[in-house]
Design an enzyme around this catalytic site. Structure first.
Site, PDB file in Angstrom:
ATOM      1  N   SER A  90       0.809  -1.216   0.000  1.00  0.00           N
ATOM      2  CA  SER A  90       0.000   0.000   0.000  1.00  0.00           C
ATOM      3  C   SER A  90       0.841   1.263   0.000  1.00  0.00           C
ATOM      4  O   SER A  90       0.281   2.364   0.002  1.00  0.00           O
ATOM      5  CB  SER A  90      -0.909  -0.004   1.226  1.00  0.00           C
ATOM      6  OG  SER A  90      -0.136  -0.306   2.370  1.00  0.00           O
ATOM      7  N   THR A 192      -2.072   2.898   3.969  1.00  0.00           N
ATOM      8  CA  THR A 192      -1.459   4.227   3.926  1.00  0.00           C
ATOM      9  C   THR A 192      -0.787   4.576   5.243  1.00  0.00           C
ATOM     10  O   THR A 192      -1.380   4.401   6.301  1.00  0.00           O
ATOM     11  CB  THR A 192      -2.556   5.269   3.650  1.00  0.00           C
ATOM     12  OG1 THR A 192      -3.033   5.056   2.338  1.00  0.00           O
ATOM     13  CG2 THR A 192      -2.046   6.693   3.798  1.00  0.00           C
ATOM     14  N   THR A 210       1.400   6.912   0.320  1.00  0.00           N
ATOM     15  CA  THR A 210       0.512   5.813  -0.083  1.00  0.00           C
ATOM     16  C   THR A 210       0.650   5.490  -1.571  1.00  0.00           C
ATOM     17  O   THR A 210       1.072   6.339  -2.361  1.00  0.00           O
ATOM     18  CB  THR A 210      -0.961   6.208   0.189  1.00  0.00           C
ATOM     19  OG1 THR A 210      -1.806   5.079  -0.014  1.00  0.00           O
ATOM     20  CG2 THR A 210      -1.425   7.330  -0.727  1.00  0.00           C
ATOM     21  N   ARG A 220      -6.385   8.659 -10.825  1.00  0.00           N
ATOM     22  CA  ARG A 220      -7.048   8.927  -9.538  1.00  0.00           C
ATOM     23  C   ARG A 220      -6.023   9.390  -8.483  1.00  0.00           C
ATOM     24  O   ARG A 220      -4.959   8.824  -8.332  1.00  0.00           O
ATOM     25  CB  ARG A 220      -7.753   7.657  -9.066  1.00  0.00           C
ATOM     26  CG  ARG A 220      -8.555   7.828  -7.769  1.00  0.00           C
ATOM     27  CD  ARG A 220      -7.784   7.380  -6.553  1.00  0.00           C
ATOM     28  NE  ARG A 220      -8.600   7.393  -5.342  1.00  0.00           N
ATOM     29  CZ  ARG A 220      -8.108   7.233  -4.123  1.00  0.00           C
ATOM     30  NH1 ARG A 220      -6.824   7.045  -3.948  1.00  0.00           N
ATOM     31  NH2 ARG A 220      -8.900   7.260  -3.073  1.00  0.00           N
ATOM     32  N   THR A 243      -6.343   7.565   7.067  1.00  0.00           N
ATOM     33  CA  THR A 243      -6.197   6.395   6.210  1.00  0.00           C
ATOM     34  C   THR A 243      -7.601   5.927   5.838  1.00  0.00           C
ATOM     35  O   THR A 243      -8.571   6.256   6.515  1.00  0.00           O
ATOM     36  CB  THR A 243      -5.401   5.289   6.928  1.00  0.00           C
ATOM     37  OG1 THR A 243      -5.257   4.165   6.064  1.00  0.00           O
ATOM     38  CG2 THR A 243      -6.095   4.835   8.199  1.00  0.00           C
ATOM     39  N   GLY A 244      -7.697   5.172   4.759  1.00  0.00           N
ATOM     40  CA  GLY A 244      -9.004   4.652   4.365  1.00  0.00           C
ATOM     41  C   GLY A 244      -9.468   5.223   3.041  1.00  0.00           C
ATOM     42  O   GLY A 244      -8.648   5.655   2.218  1.00  0.00           O
TER      43      GLY A 244
HETATM   44  C1  SD4 Z   1      -6.395   6.829  -0.603  1.00  0.00           C
HETATM   45  N1  SD4 Z   1      -6.418   7.107   1.774  1.00  0.00           N
HETATM   46  O1  SD4 Z   1      -5.684   6.912  -1.589  1.00  0.00           O
HETATM   47  C2  SD4 Z   1      -5.751   6.426   0.688  1.00  0.00           C
HETATM   48  C3  SD4 Z   1      -5.778   4.937   0.783  1.00  0.00           C
HETATM   49  C4  SD4 Z   1      -5.675   4.381   2.162  1.00  0.00           C
HETATM   50  O2  SD4 Z   1      -5.942   2.776   3.699  1.00  0.00           O
HETATM   51  O3  SD4 Z   1      -5.458   5.066   3.112  1.00  0.00           O
HETATM   52  N2  SD4 Z   1      -5.923   3.164   2.404  1.00  0.00           N
HETATM   53  O4  SD4 Z   1      -7.603   6.998  -0.633  1.00  0.00           O
END
Ligand code: SD4
Length: 333
Positions: A90, A192, A210, A220, A243-244
């Site tokens: 990631s 991330t 990330t 994106r 994160t997320g």
């Molecule tokens: C994103 N926030 O690119 C990042 C991905 C991530 O846990 O944090 N995943 O949307």
């Protein structure tokens, strides 16, 4: 697959979850009298806190702080540990690619004076956090994207390399069998990396790095490199990082929101919870995606909270480097 078909298949509300280890509330911590939620008390400076189970990264940042170097140096060094870890899918090398098989990286860094640098959609450079720092320190700009970011990195002495490892290439080949856009969140308790550090003088810095959501559309960009969304630091108040599912963090400008809530008197824990509630209020279905926040305030108090079970945090404070499961909002799913 044709772009239109991909978009039809892509459902942000269909993001799957893999349950991590059972996340209990932080029973050892005192409860906040207003919310009843766990609160972490001040234990002292310096402090390093990061999203997910990344004790090697927090240990590196801590080591830098022990050498008397800045919070900025600490977060850069800490983030680089995970960027260089080819097993982590990631961040940095080994990151899962977009739907076309390209590994594209997003990162940003912010110092205690309010300076900020960021790279988005950067390819072939293993340490986007360091390129982001160079953008901050050596250019008149704050964000460089894509080919321009790569060119700047190469001119600054970074080496171009193939970031798609065999493990991630095979995962992408498997994904192409269905081409369903359902990124798995909470995978391996690692995703991330957002990191916040306060040095012994009380100065705060943050970094976030990330490879973004796996199998995202080409082009994106998520929340992680965007000031106020994936990261925000205000040295008068504190810092926050996320994160997320970046789309939800972006729509609520989550990290800036948390810092502003702390400015208004909320604890880091209360502020993280409020930012998650803000996402809940804007979504009819909260069962199928994850967002997690961490925050610190000027006193070295920290907080963390997520939408779903499975979010973990690593904190180095008072000489101890600990992983902890986060409390979370969605207890019913
Ligand atoms: C994103 N926030 O690119 C990042 C991905 C991530 O846990 O944090 N995943 O949307």
């Amino acid at each position: 697959m044709k772009r239109r078909k991909f978009i039809q298949n892509a459902s942000l509300s269909g993001i799957g979850l893999v349950a991590g280890a059972t996340a209990a509330s932080c029973a050892e911590n005192p409860k906040n009298t207003e919310t009843g939620m766990p609160v972490e008390k001040t234990k002292g400076l310096p402090v390093v806190i990061a999203t997910w189970n990344v004790h090697n990264a927090t240990a590196k940042a801590w080591e830098v702080l022990q050498e008397g170097r800045s919070a900025l140096d600490a977060v850069e060094a800490g983030c680089k540990v995970e960027e260089a870890n080819a097993d982590g899918q990631s961040v940095g090398i080994g990151g899962l690619p977009d739907r076309d098989g390209n590994v594209t990286l997003d990162a940003c860094i912010m110092d205690s004076e309010g300076n900020y640098g960021s790279v988005v959609y950067l390819q072939n450079i293993k340490h986007p956090i360091s390129v982001a720092r160079k953008v901050m320190e050596e250019t008149p700009h704050v964000i460089l994207a894509g080919a321009g970011a790569r060119q700047f990195a190469l001119e600054s002495g970074f080496k171009a390399e193939d970031l798609l490892t065999e493990k991630s290439r095979q995962a992408w080949e498997k994904w192409k069998e269905t081409s369903q856009y359902k990124p798995i969140i909470n995978i391996e308790n690692h995703d991330t990396i957002g990191m916040l550090a306060i040095d012994k003088n009380g100065d705060i810095a943050g970094g976030c790095t990330t490879s973004g959501l796996a199998y995202k559309m080409a082009g994106r960009v998520g929340d992680s490199p965007i000031i106020g969304a994936g990261l925000f630091v205000d040295n008068e108040v504190g810092g926050a990082t996320a994160t997320g599912l970046g789309e939800e963090v972006l729509k609520t400008v989550g990290s800036f929101l948390i810092v502003e809530l702390m400015r208004q008197g909320k604890s880091p824990q209360q502020a993280c919870e409020e930012a998650i509630r803000r996402i809940v209020a804007k979504n009819k279905n909260i069962d199928n995606f994850q967002v997690g926040y961490i925050a610190v305030n000027k006193k070295g108090e920290s907080g963390y909270y997520s939408l779903q079970d499975g979010f973990w945090v690593t904190k180095y404070q008072d000489g101890k480097n600990n992983n902890s499961p986060s409390d979370f909002y969605n207890k019913k799913s």
